[in-house]
Write an enzyme that holds these catalytic residues in place. Structure first.
Site, PDB file in Angstrom:
ATOM      1  N   ARG A 261      11.568 -23.342 -14.228  1.00  0.00           N
ATOM      2  CA  ARG A 261      11.446 -22.259 -14.619  1.00  0.00           C
ATOM      3  C   ARG A 261      13.624 -22.174 -14.558  1.00  0.00           C
ATOM      4  O   ARG A 261      14.179 -23.053 -14.260  1.00  0.00           O
ATOM      5  CB  ARG A 261      11.675 -21.737 -13.273  1.00  0.00           C
ATOM      6  N   ARG A 276      17.087 -25.188  -5.523  1.00  0.00           N
ATOM      7  CA  ARG A 276      16.136 -24.456  -6.718  1.00  0.00           C
ATOM      8  C   ARG A 276      16.712 -25.474  -7.910  1.00  0.00           C
ATOM      9  O   ARG A 276      17.790 -25.457  -8.103  1.00  0.00           O
ATOM     10  CB  ARG A 276      17.678 -23.014  -7.218  1.00  0.00           C
ATOM     11  N   GLU A 348      12.611 -20.134   1.776  1.00  0.00           N
ATOM     12  CA  GLU A 348      11.115 -19.420   1.294  1.00  0.00           C
ATOM     13  C   GLU A 348       9.844 -20.645   0.590  1.00  0.00           C
ATOM     14  O   GLU A 348      10.609 -21.440  -0.646  1.00  0.00           O
ATOM     15  CB  GLU A 348      11.381 -18.302   0.276  1.00  0.00           C
ATOM     16  N   SER A 351       4.849 -17.375  -0.907  1.00  0.00           N
ATOM     17  CA  SER A 351       4.679 -15.934  -1.113  1.00  0.00           C
ATOM     18  C   SER A 351       3.664 -15.685  -1.266  1.00  0.00           C
ATOM     19  O   SER A 351       2.530 -16.402  -2.470  1.00  0.00           O
ATOM     20  CB  SER A 351       5.276 -15.354  -2.232  1.00  0.00           C
ATOM     21  N   ARG A 390      10.501 -26.845  -0.696  1.00  0.00           N
ATOM     22  CA  ARG A 390      11.373 -26.709   0.469  1.00  0.00           C
ATOM     23  C   ARG A 390      10.771 -27.038   1.525  1.00  0.00           C
ATOM     24  O   ARG A 390      11.247 -27.559   2.721  1.00  0.00           O
ATOM     25  CB  ARG A 390      11.723 -24.970   0.126  1.00  0.00           C
TER      26      ARG A 390
END
Length: 423
Positions: A261, A276, A348, A351, A390
């Site tokens: 990403r 990130r 996070e 999801s 994470r």
């Protein structure tokens, strides 16, 4: 994508849903195009009916040995009108399709309305670790132990790329092997190993294209290929343009892949260490289900992801995301946030989303009953089962010891050759 007929028949509901998702869409323009298209199609159908009648008349005239010239001329005039109108219908079809591709899914009725401030913590598990010393952040721990090399990762590929080394690389491998074994052995998922490059059609099915093109890595202009942002993309597209048997549903797939990403929208956010990164590993869970069961399946999917953290003994909390915090394609989503002691933050790490028939409609993934007749589009769901960066942060920071070492979670020790601590 949304069903055009549903939009046409429920414009106020759709407008309210998109407003809740903070999406700006000109539905009136879409509906005007739809009206023009349907009027043109009606006209074309009427002309085709007249053309067919003329053809039949010509045949009768010839059979009766009468002169068909005037009828033939009339038919040619009708055919010319059809030829002139059909390109207009095609152009309207393309224009409508292009607009539909940019319209996000609408939130489920149970989703809280608002932005991130309206997200609701609906569950939590575990206690935050207590230390007799000030816990370090994962960057310092990893560099001291020599298990992640941030500087050389940047040298190799640029900022926000990393290099796992030695026991760091082995811990990464242990994590995804543990997760795959858990999901296939206890949760009933079938393991897949898909490509990590996909074509435009695949990215369009799951909703990454065309809306989020800037966040994707595209290969050279000579190739219609993108690096995947998540295994959700190739795994969901396994059944693109297929009609599944209802008796085979639900289908559960899991896959480990590297993901890519650009994080184009991360300006101003914490990008230190593993927070990130542009390339990361993730185990994904994907479901194809009957529409009437999809929200039960979402709760089950969430439970599968939660189980990972419970076995690893990592404290977490579950958030029901508000409408303005949902992804483009999701109708409802839960985030699982893990606690990281060094950063003293909730991060996070998973999801879990229900897309209803939004992706299936884009990818033409339908299902049929025993009679062989199409019953509709399946509902698709996916969840991180789980993302590794994470999770790695949480392990390094929560399992650190006073002397700067890191204890290995008990569930991972067999995958680490019996190792109990990284020194």
């Amino acid at each position: 994508m949304l069903d055009l007929k549903y939009i046409r028949e429920n414009p106020d509901k759709v407008k309210a849903g998109l407003a809740a998702k903070r999406a700006t869409v000109d539905l009136e323009a879409l509906l005007q195009l739809d009206t023009r298209r349907r009027l043109l199609i009606a006209k074309v159908d009427e002309l085709k009916s007249k053309k067919n009648a003329a053809n039949e008349g010509i045949s009768r005239l010839i059979k009766d040995k009468q002169d068909p010239k005037s009828t033939i001329a009339s038919m040619k005039t009708i055919a010319a009108e059809i030829d002139a109108l059909e390109p207009q219908v095609k152009a309207l079809d393309e224009e409508i399709q292009n607009i539909l591709l940019f319209i996000p899914n609408v939130p489920h009725i149970s989703v809280p309305v608002g932005g991130p401030e309206a997200n609701q913590v609906i569950a939590s598990w575990g206690d935050k670790p207590v230390f007799g010393f000030k816990p370090k952040i994962h960057i310092e721990i990893a560099e001291t132990l020599g298990i992640i090399d941030f500087k050389r990762g940047t040298k190799l590929s640029g900022s926000n790329f990393i290099l796992y080394k030695d026991m760091g690389a082995r811990l990464e491998r242990a994590l995804y092997n543990f997760m795959l074994d858990l999901h296939t052995g206890q949760h009933g998922y079938r393991e897949m190993s898909p490509p990590v490059v996909v074509n435009t059609a695949s990215m369009t099915t799951t909703g990454q294209l065309p809306k989020m093109k800037d966040d994707m890595y595209r290969l050279g202009s000579d190739d219609d290929l993108y690096l995947i942002p998540t295994a959700e993309v190739p795994v969901t597209n396994i059944h693109r343009d297929e009609m599944l048997d209802e008796e085979d549903l639900p289908l559960y797939y899991t896959a480990y892949t590297t993901c890519f990403r650009r994080e184009a929208g991360s300006y101003g956010k914490d990008t230190r260490g593993l927070m990130r990164i542009h390339q990361f590993d993730k185990v994904e869970l994907v479901k194809f289900v009957r529409p009437e069961t999809s929200y039960q399946e979402l709760e089950s999917l969430l439970g599968n992801a939660r189980r990972v953290f419970e076995i690893l003994k990592i404290p977490y909390r579950v958030l029901a995301l508000a409408s303005g915090d949902l992804s483009f394609a999701a109708a409802k989503c839960y985030d699982i946030e893990v606690y990281a002691a060094g950063l003293d933050k909730w991060l996070e790490a998973s999801s879990c989303s229900n897309f209803e028939d939004f992706q299936a409609r884009r990818g033409n993934i339908s299902y049929k009953g025993k009679d062989g007749k199409k019953k509709g589009f399946v509902h698709t769901l996916n969840g991180s089962g789980v993302a590794l960066p994470r999770t790695m942060i949480a392990i390094l920071e929560n399992y650190q010891t006073p002397d700067g070492n890191v204890a290995i979670p008990e569930a991972l020790r067999s995958y680490m050759g019996g190792l109990e601590i990284i020194k």
